[in-house]
Design an enzyme around this catalytic site. Sequence first.
Site, PDB file in Angstrom:
ATOM      1  N   HIS A 122       0.876  -1.176   0.000  1.00 18.76           N
ATOM      2  CA  HIS A 122       0.000   0.000   0.000  1.00 18.76           C
ATOM      3  C   HIS A 122       0.919   1.234   0.000  1.00 18.76           C
ATOM      4  O   HIS A 122       0.916   2.029   0.937  1.00 18.76           O
ATOM      5  CB  HIS A 122      -0.937  -0.044   1.211  1.00 18.76           C
ATOM      6  CG  HIS A 122      -2.136   0.857   1.115  1.00 18.76           C
ATOM      7  ND1 HIS A 122      -3.439   0.411   1.274  1.00 18.76           N
ATOM      8  CD2 HIS A 122      -2.255   2.185   0.896  1.00 18.76           C
ATOM      9  CE1 HIS A 122      -4.281   1.434   1.169  1.00 18.76           C
ATOM     10  NE2 HIS A 122      -3.587   2.526   0.949  1.00 18.76           N
ATOM     11  N   GLU A 167      -4.485  -0.141  -5.227  1.00 17.87           N
ATOM     12  CA  GLU A 167      -4.653   0.994  -6.142  1.00 17.87           C
ATOM     13  C   GLU A 167      -3.390   1.318  -6.940  1.00 17.87           C
ATOM     14  O   GLU A 167      -2.818   2.407  -6.800  1.00 17.87           O
ATOM     15  CB  GLU A 167      -5.104   2.232  -5.359  1.00 17.87           C
ATOM     16  CG  GLU A 167      -6.409   2.035  -4.641  1.00 17.87           C
ATOM     17  CD  GLU A 167      -6.872   3.291  -3.883  1.00 17.87           C
ATOM     18  OE1 GLU A 167      -6.232   4.349  -3.993  1.00 17.87           O
ATOM     19  OE2 GLU A 167      -7.903   3.193  -3.178  1.00 17.87           O
ATOM     20  N   TYR A 295     -15.048   5.298  -4.551  1.00 16.13           N
ATOM     21  CA  TYR A 295     -15.313   6.598  -3.921  1.00 16.13           C
ATOM     22  C   TYR A 295     -16.260   7.457  -4.759  1.00 16.13           C
ATOM     23  O   TYR A 295     -17.184   8.054  -4.229  1.00 16.13           O
ATOM     24  CB  TYR A 295     -13.995   7.344  -3.659  1.00 16.13           C
ATOM     25  CG  TYR A 295     -13.208   6.677  -2.554  1.00 16.13           C
ATOM     26  CD1 TYR A 295     -13.472   6.963  -1.222  1.00 16.13           C
ATOM     27  CD2 TYR A 295     -12.264   5.691  -2.832  1.00 16.13           C
ATOM     28  CE1 TYR A 295     -12.797   6.321  -0.189  1.00 16.13           C
ATOM     29  CE2 TYR A 295     -11.584   5.040  -1.810  1.00 16.13           C
ATOM     30  CZ  TYR A 295     -11.866   5.362  -0.491  1.00 16.13           C
ATOM     31  OH  TYR A 295     -11.214   4.707   0.533  1.00 16.13           O
ATOM     32  N   GLU A 355     -12.636  -0.868  -0.115  1.00 18.15           N
ATOM     33  CA  GLU A 355     -12.659   0.470   0.497  1.00 18.15           C
ATOM     34  C   GLU A 355     -13.902   1.204  -0.001  1.00 18.15           C
ATOM     35  O   GLU A 355     -14.260   1.118  -1.178  1.00 18.15           O
ATOM     36  CB  GLU A 355     -11.454   1.337   0.093  1.00 18.15           C
ATOM     37  CG  GLU A 355     -10.164   0.969   0.742  1.00 18.15           C
ATOM     38  CD  GLU A 355      -9.020   1.902   0.350  1.00 18.15           C
ATOM     39  OE1 GLU A 355      -9.272   3.086   0.017  1.00 18.15           O
ATOM     40  OE2 GLU A 355      -7.872   1.431   0.373  1.00 18.15           O
TER      41      GLU A 355
HETATM   42  O1  IFM Z   1      -6.586   6.997   2.291  1.00 17.54           O
HETATM   43  C1  IFM Z   1      -6.755   6.477   1.004  1.00 17.54           C
HETATM   44  C2  IFM Z   1      -6.266   5.054   0.940  1.00 17.54           C
HETATM   45  O2  IFM Z   1      -4.933   4.949   1.320  1.00 17.54           O
HETATM   46  C3  IFM Z   1      -6.383   4.532  -0.475  1.00 17.54           C
HETATM   47  N1  IFM Z   1      -7.713   4.746  -1.002  1.00 17.54           N
HETATM   48  C4  IFM Z   1      -8.308   6.035  -0.850  1.00 17.54           C
HETATM   49  C5  IFM Z   1      -8.214   6.500   0.596  1.00 17.54           C
HETATM   50  C6  IFM Z   1      -8.842   7.898   0.746  1.00 17.54           C
HETATM   51  O3  IFM Z   1      -8.171   8.829  -0.041  1.00 17.54           O
END
Ligand code: IFM
Length: 448
Positions: A122, A167, A295, A355
């Site tokens: 990450h 990501e 998101y 997420e």
């Molecule tokens: O905080 C980040 C995370 O590390 C990776 N995905 C998006 C989140 C919010 O920006």
Amino acid sequence: MPDRYDLPAGFRWGAATAAYQIEGAVGEDGRGPSVWDTFAARPGAVRDGHTGAVACDHYHRYPEDIALMKGLGLDGYRFSIAWPRVLPTGAGTVNPAGLAFYDRLVDALLEAGITPLPTLFHWDLPQALEDGGGWLNRDTAYRFAEYAAIVADRLGDRIPAWITLNEPFVHTVFGYALGTHAPGRALMFEALPAAHHQLLGHGLAASLLHERGLEVMLSNNLTPVEPASDSAEDKAAAEAYDALHNRLFTDPVLLGRYPDLSALGVPDDIHGAVHPGDLDLIHTPGLDGLGLNFYNPTRVAAPTEPGGLPFDLVDIPDVPHTAFGWPVVPDALRRLLLHLRDTYGKALPPLTITENGCSVAEDTDPDQPRIDFMAAHLDALAQAAAEGVDVRGYYTWSLLDNFEWAEGLFSQRFGLVHVDFETQRRTPRASYAWYRDLISVHRARYSV
Ligand code: IFM
């Protein structure tokens, strides 16, 4: 209309974090420096000069954090393993104290009845590997696979499923193309070999994890891309952006080929990075699950300035926006899931939302916007499930307020639990109680 309580039996409820964002203890027990330690030390790189040096001090406070997870009734906890804790220079000598931390963490999670779901990368690459070219260097893919095998040999007896990368789009674009994240390189599309090498590292690691009988996932932050109008120019710009953001990181893994990147001026061999046989190494191991970090959708228009990027990203007006300014469009999640099913068909493995969440301003209490955000996205997920999409779990981002990369510690708070970074006091927010109750009602529905 199906809603969040109709998610299938056996659906897994979780929360997610990442090592550099919560652990702190960057100089303890033999951890080596990562690209984020170096980048955050650069004046102006991170808002207010913040770093992850202490963050949530989770390295020392993990028992308290696991108690918070237990209080939620989580099935699973997604966290990341800091490569520089395990291999301080990225390769070679293993740091036993680093591995021992994750050993303790995993045992404590299992003791609390929570299944660990680790992410191997990450974004906190060991600085020593960055000094050798980082993900622009093909060798890093092989070092990543070695690291994956070391960690799996230590923890694989207790952890069934593993996420290789988080990501890779964000790491490539923010870290190597724009330079707003570590390692701070601004190479524009010359950065794309870093994407290929991450995917190669994924494929090599996936084979080694499979050899050990473990399941493998990849977490991509996918976004439905919509053209700003019906014009041919806007549609072409949207297609170019979709290839860069979504298909570049999903097609090779699921289909064994790269999308056409010619609109970005990128040749088929990604500036010479793709060697014969690489796509087999990436594709053949297969995926046991695809992780989606969702998101917001993205609206794209044709570029207004000639000679620059082949697309402009434009706002989506008339919808709420998070503290980050991201548009809130929950139905876009449903549309994305159906699009994935229709695009990849049988090549699409079961999906897990690894997420989803939103940042809310510090003074928002009770945090109704976060509750509304999660409720609406879970309803959208349930609707996609009712339309036949195989979705197995939901990990909210995030358990705790944490170090939000270039935005530092205070401005973007994503936690179900508020963290006072001066005192390290944890205070569950209204969304914590809401999520706990949702999990318990959903579970009760299917219990005999
Ligand atoms: O905080 C980040 C995370 O590390 C990776 N995905 C998006 C989140 C919010 O920006």
